[in-house]
Design a protein around this motif. Sequence first.
Motif, PDB file in Angstrom:
ATOM      1  N   UNK A 101       0.922  -1.139   0.334  1.00 42.57           N
ATOM      2  CA  UNK A 101       0.022  -0.079  -0.259  1.00 42.57           C
ATOM      3  C   UNK A 101       0.892   1.334   0.559  1.00 42.57           C
ATOM      4  N   UNK A 102       0.532   2.246  -1.276  1.00 40.98           N
ATOM      5  CA  UNK A 102       1.821   3.089  -0.971  1.00 40.98           C
ATOM      6  C   UNK A 102       1.596   4.025   0.444  1.00 40.98           C
ATOM      7  N   UNK A 103      -0.233   3.770   0.362  1.00 46.92           N
ATOM      8  CA  UNK A 103      -1.094   5.024   1.760  1.00 46.92           C
ATOM      9  C   UNK A 103      -1.368   4.097   2.284  1.00 46.92           C
ATOM     10  N   UNK A 104      -1.252   4.214   4.111  1.00 42.97           N
ATOM     11  CA  UNK A 104      -1.514   3.789   4.895  1.00 42.97           C
ATOM     12  C   UNK A 104      -2.711   4.177   5.133  1.00 42.97           C
ATOM     13  N   UNK A 105      -3.983   4.016   5.288  1.00 41.67           N
ATOM     14  CA  UNK A 105      -5.428   4.488   5.651  1.00 41.67           C
ATOM     15  C   UNK A 105      -6.505   3.458   6.010  1.00 41.67           C
ATOM     16  N   UNK A 106      -7.415   4.234   6.309  1.00 41.00           N
ATOM     17  CA  UNK A 106      -8.957   3.278   6.540  1.00 41.00           C
ATOM     18  C   UNK A 106      -8.887   2.326   5.895  1.00 41.00           C
ATOM     19  N   UNK A 107      -8.953   2.664   4.876  1.00 40.77           N
ATOM     20  CA  UNK A 107      -8.902   1.725   3.003  1.00 40.77           C
ATOM     21  C   UNK A 107      -8.550   0.363   3.250  1.00 40.77           C
ATOM     22  N   UNK A 108      -6.815   0.699   3.976  1.00 42.38           N
ATOM     23  CA  UNK A 108      -6.145  -0.102   4.076  1.00 42.38           C
ATOM     24  C   UNK A 108      -6.267  -1.284   5.786  1.00 42.38           C
ATOM     25  N   UNK A 109      -6.619  -0.634   6.726  1.00 41.33           N
ATOM     26  CA  UNK A 109      -6.793  -1.320   7.595  1.00 41.33           C
ATOM     27  C   UNK A 109      -7.677  -2.718   7.735  1.00 41.33           C
ATOM     28  N   UNK A 110      -7.018  -3.221   8.746  1.00 44.69           N
ATOM     29  CA  UNK A 110      -8.657  -4.435   8.758  1.00 44.69           C
ATOM     30  C   UNK A 110      -8.564  -3.857  10.457  1.00 44.69           C
ATOM     31  N   UNK A 111      -9.241  -4.741  10.967  1.00 46.44           N
ATOM     32  CA  UNK A 111      -9.727  -5.121  12.797  1.00 46.44           C
ATOM     33  C   UNK A 111      -8.796  -5.194  13.301  1.00 46.44           C
ATOM     34  N   UNK A 112      -8.265  -5.538  14.444  1.00 45.60           N
ATOM     35  CA  UNK A 112      -8.840  -3.978  15.292  1.00 45.60           C
ATOM     36  C   UNK A 112      -8.791  -3.156  14.709  1.00 45.60           C
ATOM     37  N   UNK A 113      -7.162  -2.461  14.404  1.00 43.76           N
ATOM     38  CA  UNK A 113      -7.032  -1.200  14.080  1.00 43.76           C
ATOM     39  C   UNK A 113      -8.029  -0.180  13.168  1.00 43.76           C
ATOM     40  N   UNK A 114      -8.497  -0.567  12.552  1.00 42.13           N
ATOM     41  CA  UNK A 114      -9.584  -0.040  11.673  1.00 42.13           C
ATOM     42  C   UNK A 114      -9.758   0.256  12.084  1.00 42.13           C
ATOM     43  N   UNK A 115     -10.991   0.265  13.400  1.00 40.39           N
ATOM     44  CA  UNK A 115     -12.294   0.801  13.616  1.00 40.39           C
ATOM     45  C   UNK A 115     -11.944   2.400  14.892  1.00 40.39           C
ATOM     46  N   UNK A 116     -10.720   1.865  15.175  1.00 41.12           N
ATOM     47  CA  UNK A 116      -9.625   2.253  15.959  1.00 41.12           C
ATOM     48  C   UNK A 116      -9.323   3.829  15.237  1.00 41.12           C
ATOM     49  N   UNK A 117      -9.185   3.566  14.012  1.00 34.28           N
ATOM     50  CA  UNK A 117      -8.858   4.854  13.559  1.00 34.28           C
ATOM     51  C   UNK A 117     -10.460   4.877  12.847  1.00 34.28           C
ATOM     52  N   UNK A 118     -11.381   4.866  12.848  1.00 36.53           N
ATOM     53  CA  UNK A 118     -12.519   5.337  12.024  1.00 36.53           C
ATOM     54  C   UNK A 118     -12.829   6.347  13.149  1.00 36.53           C
ATOM     55  N   UNK A 119     -12.591   5.438  14.575  1.00 33.12           N
ATOM     56  CA  UNK A 119     -13.277   6.756  15.713  1.00 33.12           C
ATOM     57  C   UNK A 119     -12.480   8.284  15.994  1.00 33.12           C
ATOM     58  N   UNK A 120     -11.674   8.030  15.549  1.00 31.74           N
ATOM     59  CA  UNK A 120     -11.129   9.397  15.386  1.00 31.74           C
ATOM     60  C   UNK A 120     -11.810  10.617  15.084  1.00 31.74           C
ATOM     61  N   UNK A 121     -12.854   9.932  13.441  1.00 31.79           N
ATOM     62  CA  UNK A 121     -12.870  11.223  12.533  1.00 31.79           C
ATOM     63  C   UNK A 121     -14.677  10.912  13.042  1.00 31.79           C
ATOM     64  N   UNK A 122     -14.876   9.772  13.274  1.00 33.20           N
ATOM     65  CA  UNK A 122     -16.339   9.077  12.585  1.00 33.20           C
ATOM     66  C   UNK A 122     -17.892  10.547  12.962  1.00 33.20           C
ATOM     67  N   UNK A 123     -17.111  10.642  14.331  1.00 35.50           N
ATOM     68  CA  UNK A 123     -18.306  11.735  14.749  1.00 35.50           C
ATOM     69  C   UNK A 123     -18.522  12.723  14.461  1.00 35.50           C
ATOM     70  N   UNK A 124     -17.127  13.151  13.764  1.00 33.84           N
ATOM     71  CA  UNK A 124     -17.077  14.642  12.796  1.00 33.84           C
ATOM     72  C   UNK A 124     -17.898  14.636  11.511  1.00 33.84           C
ATOM     73  N   UNK A 125     -18.462  13.604  11.151  1.00 33.33           N
ATOM     74  CA  UNK A 125     -18.624  12.988  10.096  1.00 33.33           C
ATOM     75  C   UNK A 125     -20.457  12.533   9.989  1.00 33.33           C
ATOM     76  N   UNK A 126     -20.712  12.898  11.370  1.00 31.73           N
ATOM     77  CA  UNK A 126     -22.423  12.325  10.714  1.00 31.73           C
ATOM     78  C   UNK A 126     -23.151  13.553  10.986  1.00 31.73           C
ATOM     79  N   UNK A 127     -24.624  13.616  10.761  1.00 35.57           N
ATOM     80  CA  UNK A 127     -25.141  14.201  10.222  1.00 35.57           C
ATOM     81  C   UNK A 127     -25.814  15.647  11.313  1.00 35.57           C
ATOM     82  N   UNK A 128     -25.243  14.889  12.566  1.00 31.96           N
ATOM     83  CA  UNK A 128     -25.374  15.997  13.625  1.00 31.96           C
ATOM     84  C   UNK A 128     -24.550  17.000  13.372  1.00 31.96           C
ATOM     85  N   UNK A 129     -23.413  16.738  13.661  1.00 38.27           N
ATOM     86  CA  UNK A 129     -22.186  17.404  13.491  1.00 38.27           C
ATOM     87  C   UNK A 129     -21.927  18.412  11.890  1.00 38.27           C
TER      88      UNK A 129
END
Length: 439
Positions: A101-129
Motif C-alpha cells: 500500500x503506497x498510502x496507509x489509511x482507513x481503506x487498507x486497515x483491518x480489525x481491530x486497528x481499522x475501527x480505532x482509527x475510524x472512530x477518531x473522526x467518525x463523529x465529525x462526519x455524522x449528520x448531527x455535526x
Amino acid sequence: MATQAKPRLDPETAYEVISPESYAHWDPLLDTFDRLREEAPVAWVEDPEGRHPPFWLVTRYDDVMRISKDNATFLNNPQTVVFSLTEGIEFAKNLTGGSPHMVASLVTFDAPIHMKYRKLTQEWFMPKNLRQIEDDVRELAHKTVDRLLEAGEGGLGEQESVDFCKLVSQPYPLHVVMQILGVPEEDEPRMLMLTQQMFGGQDEDLNQSGMKDLPPEAITQLVAGAVKDFEAYFAKLTAEKRANPTDDVASTIANATVDGEPLNDRDMMGYYIIVAAAGHDTTSASTAGAMLALAQDPEQWALVREDRSLLPGIVEEAIRWTSPVQHFMRTAAEDTEVGGQEIAEGDWLMINYVAANHDPAQFDNPRKFDASRSPNRHLAFGAGAHQCLGLHLARLEMRILFEALLDRIETVELAGKPARSKSTFVGGLKTLPLRFTPA
C-alpha cells in the motif's frame, strides 16, 4: 472435496475488465458485465505474462454485498485494495519498506486497528455535526453557481457553452473538503492537482503530467510523486494544527492518539490523504452524473425545480448510476465459497461496484436513471465496517449544490458530447458541456 475447474475469462474480456480505457466507454463495459453476471459471475482472471497477480472477478450484487460485509473472511490489508499491476505493487513495496500500500489509511486497515482509527473522526462526519457546517457549504455552493453563471454569459444575449466538470463538479467538493480539513483556499489548486494525479493517473487529460499514453511505470511514479507531495504538505499542516488547534478535521488528526500513542507519520499522512482525495473525486463524479441525467431529461429538471422533495432521490440515484468508486480488492483470510466457486485462502478478489450497481436482479432497468427508485440499496458507498466514512457529507454537498442550481437555472441542456475518465478505480465524467438559461 475435489477441486473444481475455475471459470476463466478469455484474454480479451480479462483485459477489458482491468483496462482504464474500458471505463471511459460505459455502455460496452456494462454489456460485458451483463454477460459475465449470466455466464461467469465469479470468474478467474489471469494474465499469462504475469503483468498482474491473478484474481477473482465478482460481478453479482448479492456476492459483492456479502464480501463487503464479511470483513473477517475478506481482508483489506494483505494485498493491495486497488487493482495494481505487479510492477506497481513491487514499486510500492520498495518505496514503503515492504507494504503493497503506497498510502496507509482507513481503506487498507483491518480489525481491530481499522475501527480505532475510524472512530477518531467518525463523529465529525455524522449528520448531527454536519448540520453545523451547512451554512458554510451553502455559501460555497452559491459562489460556485456564481462562477458558472458568469462563464455562461455570452454576447448578444446568447448563452455560452460551459464545462460543468471544470467549473462546478471538480472545484466544489474540493472547496468543501478543504474547508473541513482546514486547508487555506490559496492551496486548493495544489490539492486539486495532487488528487487528479492520484486518481487520474491513467487519464492524460486529468493527470496534469503533460504526457500522453503513459506506460505503467510512469503512472506509478506519478502517483508516488503525488503521495510524496501530499505528505510534505500535510506534515507542515500538522505542525500548525498542533501549535494552534482549531475545530477542523486536520486538528483532530494531528492531535489524535490510538492506544495512548500519537499516530505515526505514515498513518497520519494516510489519514489526511484519504479524507482529502477520497472526499473530492468521488463526490465530483456523482455530482456530474446527476447533472448529466437532468440535462438529458428536461422534464425531470422542471419537475424537481417545482418539487424539491424529489431531490434526495436524484442524489441517491446519481450515486448508484455513476458508481464513482468502481471496485475494491479483497483477500480471502481462509478457504471459502462465493457464488458457487471455491475460493482458497490468500486468493485476491475484485468486487466490482459498477457491475453490482447495474445488476438487474437488484435494480429494475438498471441503466435508466430513475429518481423515484425505491428501495435503492446501492453499493456505491460500500457496506459493512468499511462503508464510506463521508457518505453523509457527500449527500449533503450534492443536495445543497443542486438546491442552488435549481434556484438559479431555469433550463439546462447538453451542448456537446460528455467524456468519461480513463480509470479502473475512481471514475466519472471529466467533461460535461452544457448550455443553460438563468432563472
